[in-house]
Design a protein around this motif. Structure first.
Motif, PDB file in Angstrom:
ATOM      1  N   LYS A  27      -5.836  -4.296  -5.470  1.00  0.00           N
ATOM      2  CA  LYS A  27      -4.726  -3.766  -5.311  1.00  0.00           C
ATOM      3  C   LYS A  27      -3.682  -4.745  -6.290  1.00  0.00           C
ATOM      4  N   GLN A  28      -3.777  -6.056  -5.849  1.00  0.00           N
ATOM      5  CA  GLN A  28      -3.254  -7.215  -6.812  1.00  0.00           C
ATOM      6  C   GLN A  28      -3.317  -6.955  -8.089  1.00  0.00           C
ATOM      7  N   THR A  86       2.640   4.044  -3.694  1.00  0.00           N
ATOM      8  CA  THR A  86       3.226   2.813  -2.836  1.00  0.00           C
ATOM      9  C   THR A  86       4.693   3.012  -3.049  1.00  0.00           C
ATOM     10  N   ALA A  93       7.040  -2.500  -2.821  1.00  0.00           N
ATOM     11  CA  ALA A  93       5.613  -3.119  -2.400  1.00  0.00           C
ATOM     12  C   ALA A  93       4.943  -3.534  -3.977  1.00  0.00           C
ATOM     13  N   SER A 148       6.581  -6.923  -4.877  1.00  0.00           N
ATOM     14  CA  SER A 148       6.010  -7.783  -4.025  1.00  0.00           C
ATOM     15  C   SER A 148       4.539  -8.317  -4.222  1.00  0.00           C
ATOM     16  N   THR A 149       3.906  -7.339  -4.472  1.00  0.00           N
ATOM     17  CA  THR A 149       2.530  -7.432  -4.943  1.00  0.00           C
ATOM     18  C   THR A 149       2.115  -8.226  -6.610  1.00  0.00           C
ATOM     19  N   ARG A 185       2.736 -11.931  -5.885  1.00  0.00           N
ATOM     20  CA  ARG A 185       1.434 -12.435  -5.316  1.00  0.00           C
ATOM     21  C   ARG A 185       0.590 -12.644  -6.289  1.00  0.00           C
TER      22      ARG A 185
END
Length: 311
Positions: free
Chosen positions: A137-138, A161, A165, A168-169, A172
């Motif tokens: 997903k990232q 989503t 989200a 924030s993804t 990361r």
């Protein structure tokens, strides 16, 4: 359906997208086929709430995410083990759950010269390898936002989503890429005269068993990776020993220039028979990486003849 036929121009860019996600050109081609099959089945229900391009990327991304649920990451040898020091090292197979990154011909992902230049950086082997460290997903969010520049709201719709989200993804994913992506500095375009000169030295080194040409081509910190095994070598001295030994006698090798992953590459033949593809990373000072994919079928996949042509 004439309107559905209008989707065909998206095929190559979707292949590039699926390749970034999957690091395998053959899996990427299967994913694109599945994308078009799903699009065909859903065409009657497509209501135009987004552009056709966004709709296709949503389908393709989810096809890739499903495929990634069923296997581990792909890697290059340097992402698995420390460099080899023994020249007669026999490369072991990768640990369970890890496959090998595959090279992709530039001709498969773009026709337009302007599009090709834009694509090259996002297809380089170093980035493809770094992307494989990200959870699926990232990886999808980073590619859709940073490479393809889709707005966060569209990415959120593609992945079912929220915008928060997605943001924030992405944070990361950026942090993880900063940890895993090597710092390469300037990398020459394949058409740059300096890149061509390094390519010519590399080819001459093998075709003519010319040690001096090979040494001119390599930078002091060069690495040689035998993709398909866990064997790789680091440093000019060690790489030269391996390459001089492999070069054999003048005429043993025949090499034809191609472009793979936005980098100069060669299709290689040994004693007339196809050997595989070597992808080069040209930088100021010489080649920093040589990735050797010793899979004979890659030669014809790159559009080259099945046996070595004449001199």
């Amino acid at each position: 359906m004439e309107e559905f036929a209008d989707l065909e121009p998206f095929r190559k860019e979707l292949l590039a997208h699926c390749y970034r996600m999957l690091a395998s050109v053959h899996e990427a081609e299967d994913a694109v086929q599945e994308t078009y099959l799903r699009a065909w089945r859903a065409w009657a229900d497509f209501e135009g709430r987004s552009s056709v391009r966004v709709w296709l990327y949503r389908i393709a991304t989810n096809v890739c995410l499903t495929a990634l649920e069923q296997r581990g990451r792909r890697a290059l040898p340097s992402g698995i083990v420390a460099p080899s020091t023994e020249l007669d090292t026999v490369g072991a197979q990768a640990p369970d759950g890890i496959g090998w990154i595959e090279p992709i011909p530039e001709s498969r992902v773009a026709d337009d010269p302007a599009a090709i230049v834009t694509l090259r950086e996002s297809l380089r082997l170093a980035l493809i390898a770094a992307l494989q460290y990200l959870p699926p997903k990232q990886r999808a969010v980073l590619i859709l936002r940073e490479v393809l520049a889709f707005p966060a709201a569209e990415v959120a719709t593609m992945l079912d989503t929220s915008v928060a989200a997605v943001k924030s993804t992405l944070q990361r994913a950026r942090a993880r890429i900063d940890e895993t992506a090597p710092t390469q500095g300037e990398v020459y375009e394949p058409t740059d005269p300096a890149a061509r000169a390094l390519l010519e030295d590399y080819i001459a080194g093998f075709e003519n068993a010319d040690t001096a040409a090979l040494e001119r081509a390599l930078r002091a910190d060069a690495a040689l990776e035998m993709v398909g095994t866990t064997t790789w070598f680091s440093g000019l001295v060690t790489c030269m020993k391996v390459m001089v030994s492999a070069a054999g006698e003048p005429g043993d090798w025949r090499m034809i220039p191609v472009i793979a992953n936005g980098q100069p590459a060669v299709g290689s033949y040994y004693k007339g028979e196809p050997y595989g593809i070597a992808v080069l990373t040209p930088t100021p000072g010489g080649l920093t990486h040589i990735h050797v994919f010793s899979t004979p079928s890659l030669v014809t996949y790159f559009g080259l003849p099945p046996t070595a042509p004449g001199p």
